[in-house]
Design a protein around this motif. Structure first.
Motif, PDB file in Angstrom:
ATOM      1  N   GLN A 273       0.834  -1.205   0.000  1.00  0.00           N
ATOM      2  CA  GLN A 273       0.000   0.000   0.000  1.00  0.00           C
ATOM      3  C   GLN A 273       0.870   1.259   0.000  1.00  0.00           C
ATOM      4  O   GLN A 273       0.587   2.213  -0.722  1.00  0.00           O
ATOM      5  N   ARG A 274       1.914   1.236   0.798  1.00  0.00           N
ATOM      6  CA  ARG A 274       2.809   2.407   0.852  1.00  0.00           C
ATOM      7  C   ARG A 274       3.528   2.611  -0.483  1.00  0.00           C
ATOM      8  O   ARG A 274       3.690   3.741  -0.940  1.00  0.00           O
ATOM      9  N   LEU A 275       3.949   1.530  -1.095  1.00  0.00           N
ATOM     10  CA  LEU A 275       4.588   1.643  -2.408  1.00  0.00           C
ATOM     11  C   LEU A 275       3.591   2.137  -3.455  1.00  0.00           C
ATOM     12  O   LEU A 275       3.957   2.899  -4.360  1.00  0.00           O
ATOM     13  N   LEU A 276       2.352   1.721  -3.343  1.00  0.00           N
ATOM     14  CA  LEU A 276       1.304   2.163  -4.261  1.00  0.00           C
ATOM     15  C   LEU A 276       1.067   3.665  -4.103  1.00  0.00           C
ATOM     16  O   LEU A 276       0.943   4.390  -5.101  1.00  0.00           O
ATOM     17  N   ILE A 277       1.044   4.140  -2.871  1.00  0.00           N
ATOM     18  CA  ILE A 277       0.891   5.581  -2.621  1.00  0.00           C
ATOM     19  C   ILE A 277       2.059   6.336  -3.234  1.00  0.00           C
ATOM     20  O   ILE A 277       1.872   7.364  -3.891  1.00  0.00           O
ATOM     21  N   ASP A 278       3.279   5.836  -3.043  1.00  0.00           N
ATOM     22  CA  ASP A 278       4.457   6.468  -3.648  1.00  0.00           C
ATOM     23  C   ASP A 278       4.347   6.474  -5.168  1.00  0.00           C
ATOM     24  O   ASP A 278       4.709   7.454  -5.823  1.00  0.00           O
ATOM     25  N   HIS A 279       3.861   5.382  -5.734  1.00  0.00           N
ATOM     26  CA  HIS A 279       3.699   5.266  -7.186  1.00  0.00           C
ATOM     27  C   HIS A 279       2.746   6.353  -7.700  1.00  0.00           C
ATOM     28  O   HIS A 279       3.056   7.055  -8.666  1.00  0.00           O
TER      29      HIS A 279
ATOM     30  N   LEU B  45       8.071  25.635   1.871  1.00  0.00           N
ATOM     31  CA  LEU B  45       7.567  25.989   0.538  1.00  0.00           C
ATOM     32  C   LEU B  45       7.346  27.489   0.395  1.00  0.00           C
ATOM     33  O   LEU B  45       7.666  28.068  -0.648  1.00  0.00           O
ATOM     34  N   LEU B  46       6.802  28.117   1.425  1.00  0.00           N
ATOM     35  CA  LEU B  46       6.579  29.565   1.361  1.00  0.00           C
ATOM     36  C   LEU B  46       7.900  30.319   1.237  1.00  0.00           C
ATOM     37  O   LEU B  46       7.978  31.334   0.547  1.00  0.00           O
ATOM     38  N   ALA B  47       8.943  29.814   1.887  1.00  0.00           N
ATOM     39  CA  ALA B  47      10.244  30.474   1.811  1.00  0.00           C
ATOM     40  C   ALA B  47      10.915  30.243   0.462  1.00  0.00           C
ATOM     41  O   ALA B  47      11.452  31.172  -0.139  1.00  0.00           O
TER      42      ALA B  47
ATOM     43  N   ASP C 125       7.524  15.082   1.957  1.00  0.00           N
ATOM     44  CA  ASP C 125       6.513  14.148   2.454  1.00  0.00           C
ATOM     45  C   ASP C 125       6.768  13.756   3.901  1.00  0.00           C
ATOM     46  O   ASP C 125       5.838  13.497   4.649  1.00  0.00           O
ATOM     47  N   GLY C 126       8.013  13.740   4.316  1.00  0.00           N
ATOM     48  CA  GLY C 126       8.338  13.324   5.672  1.00  0.00           C
ATOM     49  C   GLY C 126       8.272  14.442   6.697  1.00  0.00           C
ATOM     50  O   GLY C 126       8.519  14.214   7.877  1.00  0.00           O
TER      51      GLY C 126
ATOM     52  N   GLN D  93      11.299  14.411  -7.631  1.00  0.00           N
ATOM     53  CA  GLN D  93      10.919  13.238  -6.844  1.00  0.00           C
ATOM     54  C   GLN D  93      11.667  13.216  -5.514  1.00  0.00           C
ATOM     55  O   GLN D  93      11.100  12.869  -4.482  1.00  0.00           O
ATOM     56  N   ARG D  94      12.948  13.613  -5.518  1.00  0.00           N
ATOM     57  CA  ARG D  94      13.710  13.673  -4.268  1.00  0.00           C
ATOM     58  C   ARG D  94      13.147  14.753  -3.337  1.00  0.00           C
ATOM     59  O   ARG D  94      13.005  14.547  -2.139  1.00  0.00           O
ATOM     60  N   ILE D  95      12.804  15.908  -3.910  1.00  0.00           N
ATOM     61  CA  ILE D  95      12.215  16.984  -3.109  1.00  0.00           C
ATOM     62  C   ILE D  95      10.867  16.548  -2.546  1.00  0.00           C
ATOM     63  O   ILE D  95      10.564  16.786  -1.376  1.00  0.00           O
ATOM     64  N   ASP D  96      10.067  15.885  -3.367  1.00  0.00           N
ATOM     65  CA  ASP D  96       8.768  15.395  -2.914  1.00  0.00           C
ATOM     66  C   ASP D  96       8.925  14.412  -1.760  1.00  0.00           C
ATOM     67  O   ASP D  96       8.194  14.476  -0.775  1.00  0.00           O
TER      68      ASP D  96
END
Length: 147
Positions: A48-54, A108-110, A97-98, A90-93
């Motif tokens: 499920q976690r891999l699916l979310i990442d996908h 993000l605002l900065a 995410d964490g 993808q690395r920034i995402d």
């Protein structure tokens, strides 16, 4: 595999994610594998976690393609440049995410909107000192992912 195939509607993508699921299992610390009581539930959770990442990667890629489509032909990038940008996104995402929501928003605002710490503090209704702590937290996460 059957569960992933039903979710993805694509046998090839399901096979890839099933393989990634088992790779995660095999690379898990040995003590975690020995105490696993419900292996099927564990595999489902990992899948499920891999699916979310996908799906997150697909969404990010779609947004990038839409942005590219709006650029004039003179600014179009080579396929290699596009791949580098997509990998960086993808690395920034993954890094964002964490992070807790307030930390992510401050970061993000900065860096996307270019707001000062004072402006960010007013917008998020927190102290400027909190924004400084949030930025340190975000930068620490960036550094840890780079190393």
């Amino acid at each position: 595999m059957r569960w992933l195939r039903a979710k993805l509607q694509c046998a090839d993508h399901a096979a890839d994610l099933a393989q990634d699921t088992f790779v995660r299992l095999l690379t898990a610390p040995p003590e975690g594998r020995q105490t696993m009581r419900e292996p099927r539930a564990y595999l489902t959770t990992v899948a499920q976690r891999l699916l979310i990442d996908h799906y997150r990667r697909l969404s990010l890629e779609q947004a990038w393609l839409e942005t590219l489509a709006q650029q004039p032909d003179l600014l179009m990038q080579s396929p290699e440049e596009r791949l580098m940008v997509r990998e960086a996104l993808q690395r920034i995402d993954a890094m964002l995410d964490g992070l807790p929501p307030l930390v992510r928003n401050a970061f993000l605002l900065a860096h996307v909107d270019g707001l000062s710490y004072g402006e960010i503090a007013r917008r998020l209704a927190v102290s400027e000192r909190s924004i400084k702590r949030y930025m340190v937290q975000a930068f620490e996460r960036c550094i840890l992912l780079i190393l």
